[in-house]
Design a protein around this motif. Structure first.
Motif, PDB file in Angstrom:
ATOM      1  N   ASP A 116      78.643  18.450  65.575  1.00  0.00           N
ATOM      2  CA  ASP A 116      77.901  18.483  66.915  1.00  0.00           C
ATOM      3  C   ASP A 116      76.767  17.429  67.063  1.00  0.00           C
ATOM      4  OD1 ASP A 116      78.227  21.049  69.324  1.00  0.00           O
ATOM      5  OD2 ASP A 116      76.575  19.165  69.359  1.00  0.00           O
ATOM      6  N   CYS A 117      76.716  16.753  68.183  1.00  0.00           N
ATOM      7  CA  CYS A 117      75.688  15.684  68.303  1.00  0.00           C
ATOM      8  C   CYS A 117      74.364  16.235  68.883  1.00  0.00           C
ATOM      9  CB  CYS A 117      76.118  14.620  69.193  1.00  0.00           C
ATOM     10  SG  CYS A 117      76.617  15.238  70.748  1.00  0.00           S
ATOM     11  N   ASP A 118      74.348  17.685  68.991  1.00  0.00           N
ATOM     12  CA  ASP A 118      72.960  18.161  69.574  1.00  0.00           C
ATOM     13  C   ASP A 118      72.005  18.397  68.420  1.00  0.00           C
ATOM     14  OD1 ASP A 118      70.916  19.674  70.390  1.00  0.00           O
ATOM     15  OD2 ASP A 118      72.380  21.130  71.586  1.00  0.00           O
ATOM     16  N   PRO A 119      70.791  17.471  68.452  1.00  0.00           N
ATOM     17  CA  PRO A 119      69.844  17.717  67.544  1.00  0.00           C
ATOM     18  C   PRO A 119      69.228  19.131  66.943  1.00  0.00           C
ATOM     19  CG  PRO A 119      69.319  16.064  68.890  1.00  0.00           C
ATOM     20  CD  PRO A 119      70.527  16.820  69.734  1.00  0.00           C
ATOM     21  N   ASP A 120      69.369  19.971  68.139  1.00  0.00           N
ATOM     22  CA  ASP A 120      69.115  21.356  67.954  1.00  0.00           C
ATOM     23  C   ASP A 120      70.150  22.162  67.101  1.00  0.00           C
ATOM     24  OD1 ASP A 120      66.493  21.232  69.218  1.00  0.00           O
ATOM     25  OD2 ASP A 120      67.541  21.252  71.252  1.00  0.00           O
ATOM     26  N   LYS A 121      71.358  21.703  67.078  1.00  0.00           N
ATOM     27  CA  LYS A 121      72.417  22.533  66.561  1.00  0.00           C
ATOM     28  C   LYS A 121      72.677  21.811  64.926  1.00  0.00           C
ATOM     29  CE  LYS A 121      74.930  23.714  70.651  1.00  0.00           C
ATOM     30  NZ  LYS A 121      76.305  23.476  71.410  1.00  0.00           N
ATOM     31  N   ILE A 122      72.340  20.640  64.902  1.00  0.00           N
ATOM     32  CA  ILE A 122      72.498  20.006  63.590  1.00  0.00           C
ATOM     33  C   ILE A 122      71.600  20.740  62.345  1.00  0.00           C
ATOM     34  CG2 ILE A 122      72.331  17.913  62.272  1.00  0.00           C
ATOM     35  CD1 ILE A 122      72.975  16.162  64.796  1.00  0.00           C
ATOM     36  N   GLY A 123      72.309  21.132  61.351  1.00  0.00           N
ATOM     37  CA  GLY A 123      71.824  21.953  60.243  1.00  0.00           C
ATOM     38  C   GLY A 123      71.844  23.158  60.242  1.00  0.00           C
ATOM     39  N   GLN A 124      72.188  23.872  61.406  1.00  0.00           N
ATOM     40  CA  GLN A 124      72.470  25.179  61.517  1.00  0.00           C
ATOM     41  C   GLN A 124      73.736  25.695  61.081  1.00  0.00           C
ATOM     42  OE1 GLN A 124      72.089  26.771  65.575  1.00  0.00           O
ATOM     43  NE2 GLN A 124      69.920  25.817  65.963  1.00  0.00           N
ATOM     44  N   GLU A 125      73.973  27.068  60.745  1.00  0.00           N
ATOM     45  CA  GLU A 125      75.141  27.218  60.091  1.00  0.00           C
ATOM     46  C   GLU A 125      75.989  28.395  61.255  1.00  0.00           C
ATOM     47  OE1 GLU A 125      75.012  29.028  56.372  1.00  0.00           O
ATOM     48  OE2 GLU A 125      74.283  27.044  55.412  1.00  0.00           O
ATOM     49  N   VAL A 126      77.143  28.275  60.957  1.00  0.00           N
ATOM     50  CA  VAL A 126      78.241  28.791  61.959  1.00  0.00           C
ATOM     51  C   VAL A 126      79.225  29.431  61.113  1.00  0.00           C
ATOM     52  CG1 VAL A 126      79.569  29.376  64.008  1.00  0.00           C
ATOM     53  CG2 VAL A 126      77.528  28.028  64.033  1.00  0.00           C
ATOM     54  N   ALA A 127      79.499  30.649  60.827  1.00  0.00           N
ATOM     55  CA  ALA A 127      80.495  31.133  59.798  1.00  0.00           C
ATOM     56  C   ALA A 127      80.309  30.559  58.344  1.00  0.00           C
ATOM     57  CB  ALA A 127      81.871  30.598  60.638  1.00  0.00           C
ATOM     58  N   ASP A 128      79.216  30.296  58.119  1.00  0.00           N
ATOM     59  CA  ASP A 128      78.896  29.803  56.676  1.00  0.00           C
ATOM     60  C   ASP A 128      79.243  28.544  56.562  1.00  0.00           C
ATOM     61  OD1 ASP A 128      77.938  32.338  55.875  1.00  0.00           O
ATOM     62  OD2 ASP A 128      79.890  33.176  55.211  1.00  0.00           O
ATOM     63  N   MET A 129      79.188  27.584  57.704  1.00  0.00           N
ATOM     64  CA  MET A 129      79.381  26.282  57.861  1.00  0.00           C
ATOM     65  C   MET A 129      78.327  25.617  58.433  1.00  0.00           C
ATOM     66  SD  MET A 129      82.917  24.585  59.144  1.00  0.00           S
ATOM     67  CE  MET A 129      84.025  26.039  58.317  1.00  0.00           C
ATOM     68  N   GLU A 130      77.744  24.586  57.753  1.00  0.00           N
ATOM     69  CA  GLU A 130      76.566  23.954  58.092  1.00  0.00           C
ATOM     70  C   GLU A 130      77.086  22.844  59.382  1.00  0.00           C
ATOM     71  OE1 GLU A 130      72.936  20.652  56.877  1.00  0.00           O
ATOM     72  OE2 GLU A 130      74.375  21.660  55.483  1.00  0.00           O
ATOM     73  N   ILE A 131      76.412  22.844  60.410  1.00  0.00           N
ATOM     74  CA  ILE A 131      76.836  21.759  61.433  1.00  0.00           C
ATOM     75  C   ILE A 131      76.254  20.349  61.270  1.00  0.00           C
ATOM     76  CG2 ILE A 131      76.584  21.220  64.047  1.00  0.00           C
ATOM     77  CD1 ILE A 131      76.259  24.369  64.491  1.00  0.00           C
ATOM     78  N   VAL A 132      77.023  19.310  61.231  1.00  0.00           N
ATOM     79  CA  VAL A 132      76.816  18.062  60.862  1.00  0.00           C
ATOM     80  C   VAL A 132      76.929  17.157  62.065  1.00  0.00           C
ATOM     81  CG1 VAL A 132      77.285  16.049  59.526  1.00  0.00           C
ATOM     82  CG2 VAL A 132      77.484  18.610  58.590  1.00  0.00           C
ATOM     83  N   CYS A 133      76.148  15.898  62.066  1.00  0.00           N
ATOM     84  CA  CYS A 133      76.306  15.190  62.891  1.00  0.00           C
ATOM     85  C   CYS A 133      77.603  14.247  63.013  1.00  0.00           C
ATOM     86  CB  CYS A 133      75.302  14.068  62.988  1.00  0.00           C
ATOM     87  SG  CYS A 133      75.344  12.700  64.336  1.00  0.00           S
ATOM     88  N   PRO A 134      78.420  14.236  64.167  1.00  0.00           N
ATOM     89  CA  PRO A 134      79.716  13.503  64.201  1.00  0.00           C
ATOM     90  C   PRO A 134      79.772  12.383  63.587  1.00  0.00           C
ATOM     91  CG  PRO A 134      79.236  14.566  66.250  1.00  0.00           C
ATOM     92  CD  PRO A 134      78.017  14.237  65.681  1.00  0.00           C
ATOM     93  N   THR A 135      78.718  11.368  63.389  1.00  0.00           N
ATOM     94  CA  THR A 135      78.769  10.017  62.747  1.00  0.00           C
ATOM     95  C   THR A 135      79.058  10.396  61.215  1.00  0.00           C
ATOM     96  OG1 THR A 135      76.436  10.166  62.492  1.00  0.00           O
ATOM     97  CG2 THR A 135      76.845   9.385  64.432  1.00  0.00           C
ATOM     98  N   HIS A 136      78.788  11.480  60.539  1.00  0.00           N
ATOM     99  CA  HIS A 136      79.418  11.809  59.299  1.00  0.00           C
ATOM    100  C   HIS A 136      80.942  11.963  59.176  1.00  0.00           C
ATOM    101  CE1 HIS A 136      75.082  11.201  57.880  1.00  0.00           C
ATOM    102  NE2 HIS A 136      74.851  11.991  58.913  1.00  0.00           N
ATOM    103  N   ILE A 137      81.615  11.960  60.037  1.00  0.00           N
ATOM    104  CA  ILE A 137      82.980  12.147  59.934  1.00  0.00           C
ATOM    105  C   ILE A 137      83.783  11.283  59.041  1.00  0.00           C
ATOM    106  CG2 ILE A 137      85.346  12.355  61.150  1.00  0.00           C
ATOM    107  CD1 ILE A 137      83.661  13.833  63.449  1.00  0.00           C
ATOM    108  N   LYS A 138      83.589  10.158  59.069  1.00  0.00           N
ATOM    109  CA  LYS A 138      83.933   8.852  58.300  1.00  0.00           C
ATOM    110  C   LYS A 138      83.804   9.183  57.023  1.00  0.00           C
ATOM    111  CE  LYS A 138      84.648   3.992  58.210  1.00  0.00           C
ATOM    112  NZ  LYS A 138      84.041   2.663  58.822  1.00  0.00           N
ATOM    113  N   GLU A 139      82.643   9.790  56.265  1.00  0.00           N
ATOM    114  CA  GLU A 139      82.684   9.988  55.065  1.00  0.00           C
ATOM    115  C   GLU A 139      82.966  11.189  54.641  1.00  0.00           C
ATOM    116  OE1 GLU A 139      77.878  10.843  54.549  1.00  0.00           O
ATOM    117  OE2 GLU A 139      78.129   9.347  55.747  1.00  0.00           O
ATOM    118  N   ARG A 140      82.676  12.462  55.545  1.00  0.00           N
ATOM    119  CA  ARG A 140      83.256  13.589  55.011  1.00  0.00           C
ATOM    120  C   ARG A 140      84.793  13.826  54.952  1.00  0.00           C
ATOM    121  NH1 ARG A 140      79.088  17.582  55.673  1.00  0.00           N
ATOM    122  NH2 ARG A 140      80.426  18.867  54.337  1.00  0.00           N
ATOM    123  N   ALA A 141      85.551  13.155  55.931  1.00  0.00           N
ATOM    124  CA  ALA A 141      86.999  13.652  56.125  1.00  0.00           C
ATOM    125  C   ALA A 141      87.514  13.256  54.378  1.00  0.00           C
ATOM    126  CB  ALA A 141      87.487  12.439  57.080  1.00  0.00           C
TER     127      ALA A 141
END
Length: 210
Positions: A116-141
């Protein structure tokens, strides 16, 4: 597979067949006739035989279908006899609900990353999963083996989400956002729009009452 030109409606019915067959299996049913399976799936037996014929020969004359064998055959034909790792972009109400949905992995689709690109959500966890900025998809994929992208963003952010997924070499996208997206032709896109179903339902009700 006998044909590469399989109607989309057939694929949709095969998904229903799997669901019904898995329920039958849970109830201890090992063999079922084409007529009983047809009734359980709300189609006629000739339709089931026609749909399955795209993928080969199934069933035993005078006996019916072996439930476990048919489940395995359909899953293999559809390519869902393995796990598909997914990335979700857009952790709003719908995205959060999907992340918390317990049956995705059971059906072979595991959401491994949330973006998610929302700065307030980045770093939070949902269902034991950390929310990351979409710009990191290229490296995380490649790290997570992500192959399918799920877009649950607002409509005006859907294309940007799709761009991030393309950069991450995602193989296919399912788009819940009420917006059309442009991606390279080799990346299939499925659109899920609840209003399409509501419009169709409203029309059927109106037609039936006229």
């Amino acid at each position: 597979m006998k044909s590469e030109h399989i109607p989309k409606a057939t694929i949709g019915r095969l998904a229903v067949y799997i669901q019904v067959l898995q329920n039958l299996q849970r109830d201890g049913v090992e063999v079922i006739s084409s007529e009983k399976l047809a009734r359980a799936c709300s189609v006629n037996s000739s339709q089931i035989r026609k749909d399955l014929a795209y993928f080969g020969e199934f069933g035993v004359r005078g006996v019916g279908y072996y439930v476990q064998e048919l489940i395995s055959s359909i899953k293999q034909s559809l390519g869902i006899d393995r796990v598909w790792n997914c990335a979700l972009i857009g952790v709003g109400s719908l995205g959060t609900a999907l992340l918390k949905h317990s049956h995705f992995c059971e059906r072979g689709f595991c959401i491994k990353a949330a973006f998610d690109c929302d700065p307030d959500k980045i770093g939070q966890e949902v269902a034991d999963m950390e929310i990351v900025c979409p710009t990191h998809i290229k490296e995380r994929a490649p790290e997570l083996g992500l192959e399918i992208g799920i877009i649950t963003t607002p409509p005006d952010r859907a294309q940007r989400a799709a761009n991030h997924l393309v950069e991450g070499n995602i193989k296919g996208i399912i788009n819940f956002a009420a917006a059309r997206i442009n991606v390279p032709s080799h990346i299939p896109v499925e659109y899920v729009d609840f209003f399409d179903s509501l419009y169709s339902l409203a029309f059927q009700i109106t037609l039936g009452g006229s």
